[in-house]
Design a protein around this motif. Structure first.
Motif, PDB file in Angstrom:
ATOM      1  N   LEU A 157       2.200 -11.052   0.851  1.00 49.80           N
ATOM      2  CA  LEU A 157       2.848  -9.734   1.001  1.00 49.80           C
ATOM      3  C   LEU A 157       2.569  -8.765  -0.234  1.00 49.80           C
ATOM      4  CD1 LEU A 157       6.562 -10.921   2.446  1.00 49.80           C
ATOM      5  CD2 LEU A 157       4.604  -9.982   3.644  1.00 49.80           C
ATOM      6  N   ASP A 158       2.532  -9.292  -1.383  1.00 53.14           N
ATOM      7  CA  ASP A 158       2.144  -8.365  -2.489  1.00 53.14           C
ATOM      8  C   ASP A 158       0.852  -7.967  -2.116  1.00 53.14           C
ATOM      9  OD1 ASP A 158       4.689  -8.891  -3.850  1.00 53.14           O
ATOM     10  OD2 ASP A 158       3.863 -10.429  -4.991  1.00 53.14           O
ATOM     11  N   THR A 159      -0.130  -8.762  -1.754  1.00 47.39           N
ATOM     12  CA  THR A 159      -1.520  -8.218  -1.741  1.00 47.39           C
ATOM     13  C   THR A 159      -1.593  -7.365  -0.546  1.00 47.39           C
ATOM     14  OG1 THR A 159      -2.289 -10.468  -2.521  1.00 47.39           O
ATOM     15  CG2 THR A 159      -3.809  -8.934  -1.078  1.00 47.39           C
ATOM     16  N   LEU A 160      -0.898  -7.683   0.473  1.00 52.82           N
ATOM     17  CA  LEU A 160      -0.917  -6.609   1.593  1.00 52.82           C
ATOM     18  C   LEU A 160      -0.406  -5.230   1.344  1.00 52.82           C
ATOM     19  CD1 LEU A 160      -1.301  -5.794   4.729  1.00 52.82           C
ATOM     20  CD2 LEU A 160       0.925  -6.815   5.197  1.00 52.82           C
ATOM     21  N   GLU A 161       0.735  -5.044   0.200  1.00 54.33           N
ATOM     22  CA  GLU A 161       1.326  -4.055  -0.104  1.00 54.33           C
ATOM     23  C   GLU A 161       0.073  -3.187  -1.144  1.00 54.33           C
ATOM     24  OE1 GLU A 161       5.313  -2.196  -2.391  1.00 54.33           O
ATOM     25  OE2 GLU A 161       4.784  -4.489  -2.440  1.00 54.33           O
ATOM     26  N   LEU A 162      -0.485  -3.878  -1.843  1.00 53.53           N
ATOM     27  CA  LEU A 162      -1.533  -3.182  -2.582  1.00 53.53           C
ATOM     28  C   LEU A 162      -2.623  -2.910  -1.519  1.00 53.53           C
ATOM     29  CD1 LEU A 162      -2.446  -6.104  -5.128  1.00 53.53           C
ATOM     30  CD2 LEU A 162      -1.278  -3.962  -5.712  1.00 53.53           C
ATOM     31  N   ILE A 163      -3.082  -3.415  -0.529  1.00 54.07           N
ATOM     32  CA  ILE A 163      -3.824  -2.623   0.491  1.00 54.07           C
ATOM     33  C   ILE A 163      -3.447  -1.562   1.148  1.00 54.07           C
ATOM     34  CG2 ILE A 163      -4.979  -3.179   2.481  1.00 54.07           C
ATOM     35  CD1 ILE A 163      -5.488  -6.175   1.266  1.00 54.07           C
ATOM     36  N   LEU A 164      -2.331  -1.662   1.525  1.00 54.86           N
ATOM     37  CA  LEU A 164      -1.555  -0.529   2.018  1.00 54.86           C
ATOM     38  C   LEU A 164      -1.421   0.656   1.187  1.00 54.86           C
ATOM     39  CD1 LEU A 164       1.079  -2.384   4.533  1.00 54.86           C
ATOM     40  CD2 LEU A 164      -1.266  -1.702   5.023  1.00 54.86           C
ATOM     41  N   ASN A 165      -0.779   0.518   0.134  1.00 53.76           N
ATOM     42  CA  ASN A 165      -0.961   1.499  -0.780  1.00 53.76           C
ATOM     43  C   ASN A 165      -2.038   2.259  -1.059  1.00 53.76           C
ATOM     44  OD1 ASN A 165       1.624   1.164  -1.178  1.00 53.76           O
ATOM     45  ND2 ASN A 165       1.463   0.103  -3.194  1.00 53.76           N
ATOM     46  N   ALA A 166      -3.414   1.465  -1.109  1.00 46.89           N
ATOM     47  CA  ALA A 166      -4.643   2.049  -1.189  1.00 46.89           C
ATOM     48  C   ALA A 166      -5.041   2.683  -0.050  1.00 46.89           C
ATOM     49  CB  ALA A 166      -5.591   0.958  -1.621  1.00 46.89           C
ATOM     50  N   LEU A 167      -4.348   2.450   1.067  1.00 51.72           N
ATOM     51  CA  LEU A 167      -4.964   3.126   2.447  1.00 51.72           C
ATOM     52  C   LEU A 167      -3.834   4.131   2.535  1.00 51.72           C
ATOM     53  CD1 LEU A 167      -5.805   0.006   4.646  1.00 51.72           C
ATOM     54  CD2 LEU A 167      -7.294   2.081   3.659  1.00 51.72           C
ATOM     55  N   ASP A 168      -3.068   4.548   1.774  1.00 56.31           N
ATOM     56  CA  ASP A 168      -2.102   5.411   1.934  1.00 56.31           C
ATOM     57  C   ASP A 168      -1.024   5.176   3.172  1.00 56.31           C
ATOM     58  OD1 ASP A 168      -2.436   7.096  -0.381  1.00 56.31           O
ATOM     59  OD2 ASP A 168      -4.141   7.831   0.821  1.00 56.31           O
ATOM     60  N   THR A 169      -0.723   3.877   3.313  1.00 55.72           N
ATOM     61  CA  THR A 169      -0.057   3.703   4.610  1.00 55.72           C
ATOM     62  C   THR A 169       1.254   2.752   4.377  1.00 55.72           C
ATOM     63  OG1 THR A 169      -2.026   3.625   5.893  1.00 55.72           O
ATOM     64  CG2 THR A 169      -0.083   2.246   6.861  1.00 55.72           C
ATOM     65  N   SER A 170       2.390   2.965   4.622  1.00 49.63           N
ATOM     66  CA  SER A 170       3.486   2.057   4.526  1.00 49.63           C
ATOM     67  C   SER A 170       3.759   1.115   5.253  1.00 49.63           C
ATOM     68  CB  SER A 170       4.888   2.968   4.704  1.00 49.63           C
ATOM     69  OG  SER A 170       5.050   3.025   6.169  1.00 49.63           O
TER      70      SER A 170
END
Length: 75
Positions: A44-57
């Motif tokens: 979940l932490d890694t997914l959050e990093l990726i989504l932040n990098a993609l400007d997506t919640s």
């Protein structure tokens, strides 16, 4: 649509390479490649990093996904 496919589609929509996404999320290009091919699952932490990098919640990410939490019993 699975998580890897969704990440790839978002990355391409942002016009990013795997390397660019990896750098933005402080991950490796190889890890992004494994995710996109569903050979690795993100924490979940890694997914959050990726989504932040993609400007997506997370809400936006999962809103369009067909997620089954309780699959129907067979029989």
């Amino acid at each position: 649509m699975n998580i890897g496919e969704k990440i790839k589609n978002l990355r391409l929509a942002e016009g990013l390479t795997q390397d660019e996404l990896a750098k933005r999320a402080d991950l490796t290009k190889g890890f992004i490649s494994l995710l996109e091919r569903d050979l690795q699952s993100p924490s979940l932490d890694t997914l959050e990093l990726i989504l932040n990098a993609l400007d997506t919640s997370p809400a936006e990410f999962f809103a369009e996904m067909d997620v089954t939490l309780n699959p129907p019993a067979n029989g």
